[in-house]
Design an enzyme around this catalytic site. Structure first.
Site, PDB file in Angstrom:
ATOM      1  N   ASN A 197      -0.166 -13.764 -25.695  1.00  0.00           N
ATOM      2  CA  ASN A 197      -1.606 -13.526 -25.571  1.00  0.00           C
ATOM      3  C   ASN A 197      -2.373 -14.513 -26.443  1.00  0.00           C
ATOM      4  O   ASN A 197      -2.387 -14.397 -27.665  1.00  0.00           O
ATOM      5  CB  ASN A 197      -1.936 -12.083 -25.977  1.00  0.00           C
ATOM      6  CG  ASN A 197      -1.399 -11.071 -24.992  1.00  0.00           C
ATOM      7  OD1 ASN A 197      -1.964 -10.874 -23.918  1.00  0.00           O
ATOM      8  ND2 ASN A 197      -0.284 -10.425 -25.335  1.00  0.00           N
ATOM      9  N   HIS A 230       3.419  -4.775 -19.144  1.00  0.00           N
ATOM     10  CA  HIS A 230       2.578  -4.363 -20.265  1.00  0.00           C
ATOM     11  C   HIS A 230       1.870  -5.603 -20.804  1.00  0.00           C
ATOM     12  O   HIS A 230       2.450  -6.691 -20.857  1.00  0.00           O
ATOM     13  CB  HIS A 230       3.416  -3.701 -21.357  1.00  0.00           C
ATOM     14  CG  HIS A 230       2.588  -2.974 -22.367  1.00  0.00           C
ATOM     15  ND1 HIS A 230       2.055  -3.594 -23.475  1.00  0.00           N
ATOM     16  CD2 HIS A 230       2.170  -1.674 -22.421  1.00  0.00           C
ATOM     17  CE1 HIS A 230       1.370  -2.708 -24.184  1.00  0.00           C
ATOM     18  NE2 HIS A 230       1.412  -1.538 -23.566  1.00  0.00           N
ATOM     19  N   HIS A 231       0.610  -5.456 -21.206  1.00  0.00           N
ATOM     20  CA  HIS A 231      -0.175  -6.616 -21.645  1.00  0.00           C
ATOM     21  C   HIS A 231       0.410  -7.289 -22.880  1.00  0.00           C
ATOM     22  O   HIS A 231       0.134  -8.461 -23.149  1.00  0.00           O
ATOM     23  CB  HIS A 231      -1.624  -6.189 -21.914  1.00  0.00           C
ATOM     24  CG  HIS A 231      -2.636  -7.258 -21.628  1.00  0.00           C
ATOM     25  ND1 HIS A 231      -2.460  -8.575 -21.990  1.00  0.00           N
ATOM     26  CD2 HIS A 231      -3.844  -7.207 -21.012  1.00  0.00           C
ATOM     27  CE1 HIS A 231      -3.515  -9.284 -21.615  1.00  0.00           C
ATOM     28  NE2 HIS A 231      -4.353  -8.493 -21.018  1.00  0.00           N
ATOM     29  N   SER A 232       1.239  -6.576 -23.625  1.00  0.00           N
ATOM     30  CA  SER A 232       1.860  -7.181 -24.815  1.00  0.00           C
ATOM     31  C   SER A 232       2.818  -8.310 -24.433  1.00  0.00           C
ATOM     32  O   SER A 232       3.133  -9.161 -25.264  1.00  0.00           O
ATOM     33  CB  SER A 232       2.608  -6.122 -25.625  1.00  0.00           C
ATOM     34  OG  SER A 232       3.622  -5.513 -24.848  1.00  0.00           O
ATOM     35  N   VAL A 250      -2.948  -1.487 -22.562  1.00  0.00           N
ATOM     36  CA  VAL A 250      -3.294  -1.985 -21.230  1.00  0.00           C
ATOM     37  C   VAL A 250      -2.057  -2.511 -20.497  1.00  0.00           C
ATOM     38  O   VAL A 250      -1.206  -3.162 -21.081  1.00  0.00           O
ATOM     39  CB  VAL A 250      -4.347  -3.117 -21.338  1.00  0.00           C
ATOM     40  CG1 VAL A 250      -4.695  -3.675 -19.960  1.00  0.00           C
ATOM     41  CG2 VAL A 250      -5.611  -2.597 -22.025  1.00  0.00           C
TER      42      VAL A 250
END
Length: 484
Positions: free
Chosen positions: A337, A160-162, A47
């Protein structure tokens, strides 16, 4: 200087153009990606976050780049590569030098274009067709200097969601901003001293039983969704297999925060209850039209539709991240996250009294608060990753998304008007692409406005602006019902 990683298979690093344009990061050591960050590279969970920032003036690229240095200093992830070891599948943060020209795109635009709004919308949709190049840190910024209905210039911040979740990134944005009214003062978030993982206080045996019962019920639904393919009712907004690789369309609408607070106070509920009530009412209006209603008061929605929203819960003790802390991995300095997921039931039906949409959400959210569902789903995810690996956990996460109807995220934004990287901001509209569902709704408060940002897969939802209009109308009807 470049870090050597002899035990890894490092990805190629793009050469820089001019040493004067480089940002030389302070020396940091290589670190492995956390299991959750690694999870965002798995198929079906790969994602990207898109944050659309509308400016009140044209954007000066040179001023933007000069201020970007502060962003890189605030978070080492923005000046590190993610390097994959092909032998063991692990990924590591490897510090590198950053050439801002590799990350800041300033396309030349036609000054006579027919519609700036259409151009910006199409440009962002085209971005969702691609992934950020792994040979550089996983973020980029696109400066679109064309006048739209809500801005004179638009900044599209893609990550990037990371790199981090919504709370992490909004805090990073604020750390690189100042109050518009006071260029020396940092902006503030609402409720920054409140926990994102509070559970209703257990005061007696009955409340303890309710917490246990609500948690068991929630986990049965969650596990059934993952292991036994328990799917939501198929509707016109239901996704299809493989849609995570499809481009997205991003639209948004802004409403008065005072209107939401008015409903909140009148019904003695939370802001989140009102927001979700508006979404529930708006989704009913939209589905009713898709099912064939000619007039809004004609009910064509089938009975007993079973839908769920996948809600993101902040697992930090606060919504505020302290960037002055030397330890940015724990407590108030927790970057990255730190989220858990909760499945919220969404019954789609016509309510004669529009206020009932908010009341129903309040009841459902009270059950969630009187449980430890977020803690349990977070524990299950980490346990699965530890026992079965990231790939299996990625498949589990994919199933949760694929078997539910839409995802929802509510991020608190700055309470005051802000200046970001030297430019005054008019609105902030976040969204995501890469998830296996047709609809995502992100809500962010900014000053006296609340933005409902919608990202959709166009084959599933070809008219997302209609859904925005339905949300606007739903809030109007809910507010009107207070005096009706």
């Amino acid at each position: 200087m470049k870090c050597k990683t002899p035990s890894l298979n490092p990805l190629r690093i793009q050469p820089t153009q001019d040493r004067n344009e480089r940002f030389e990061e302070e020396e940091v050591h290589e670190q492995p990606l956390s299991p959750v960050s690694r999870l965002f590279h798995e198929p079906g969970a790969n994602v990207h976050i898109i944050t659309i920032i509308g400016m009140k003036t044209l954007i000066n690229p040179d001023v933007f780049k000069a201020n970007l240095v502060h962003l890189l200093r605030k978070n080492h992830r923005f000046s590190s590569l993610q390097v994959l070891d092909k032998e063991n599948g692990k990924m590591t943060w490897v510090p590198t030098q950053v050439n801002l020209d590799d990350h800041v795109a300033v396309p030349k635009l036609d000054p006579n274009m027919e519609s700036g709004d259409k151009f910006v919308e199409d440009y962002i949709s085209n971005l969702s067709k691609s992934h950020i190049d792994y040979s550089k840190p996983l973020w980029d910024i696109h400066i679109l200097n064309t006048k739209t209905l809500d801005a004179h210039g638009t900044c599209v911040f893609r990550t990037h969601h990371s790199l981090g979740d919504g709370i992490s990134l909004i805090n990073l944005l604020l750390a690189c901003s100042r109050k518009a009214s006071d260029p020396e003062a940092l902006p503030t978030l609402p409720g920054s001293n409140k926990s994102g993982r509070q559970v209703r206080l257990v005061t007696d045996l009955r409340s303890l039983f309710m917490v246990i019962w609500n948690t068991i019920v929630a986990l049965v639904v969650f596990i059934s969704t993952v292991l036994f393919d328990l799917k939501d009712t198929k509707t016109p907004v239901t996704g299809y297999a493989g849609m995570e690789g499809k481009p997205r369309r991003f639209v948004f609408t802004r409403v008065s925060f005072d209107d939401i607070k008015l409903v909140k106070k009148a019904l003695d509920v939370k802001v989140n209850d009102v927001v979700l009530g508006v979404i529930k009412a708006g989704l009913y209006r939209y589905l009713n039209r898709r099912y064939g209603a000619i007039e809004n008061n004609d009910n064509h929605v089938p009975e007993d539709i079973r839908l769920h929203a996948t809600l993101s819960f902040n697992m930090r003790p606060s919504t505020m991240i302290d960037f002055s802390s030397t330890d940015t991995t724990r407590g108030h300095g927790a970057l990255g996250n730190k989220i858990a997921y909760v499945l919220l039931p969404f019954s789609i039906k016509h309510n004669q009294d529009s206020l009932d949409y908010v009341r129903e959400v309040k009841t459902d959210m009270e059950r969630k608060k009187a449980s430890i569902e977020p803690l349990c789903t977070s524990f299950i995810a980490h346990l699965v990753m530890k026992l079965f690996g990231t790939k299996f956990a990625g498949k589990m996460k994919h199933r949760v998304y694929a078997n539910t109807t839409f995802s929802f995220s509510n991020v608190p934004g700055p309470q005051e008007q802000i200046s970001f990287l030297g430019h005054e901001v008019n609105y902030i509209a976040p969204g995501c692409y890469g998830q296996p569902m047709g609809l995502m709704i992100c809500v962010l408060s900014y000053g006296d406005k609340v933005t409902f940002s919608i990202s959709v897969e166009e084959e599933t939802i070809p008219d997302p602006q209609n859904l925005c209009d339905d949300l606007q109308q739903s809030l109007h009807l809910i507010k009107s019902s207070l005096v009706g």
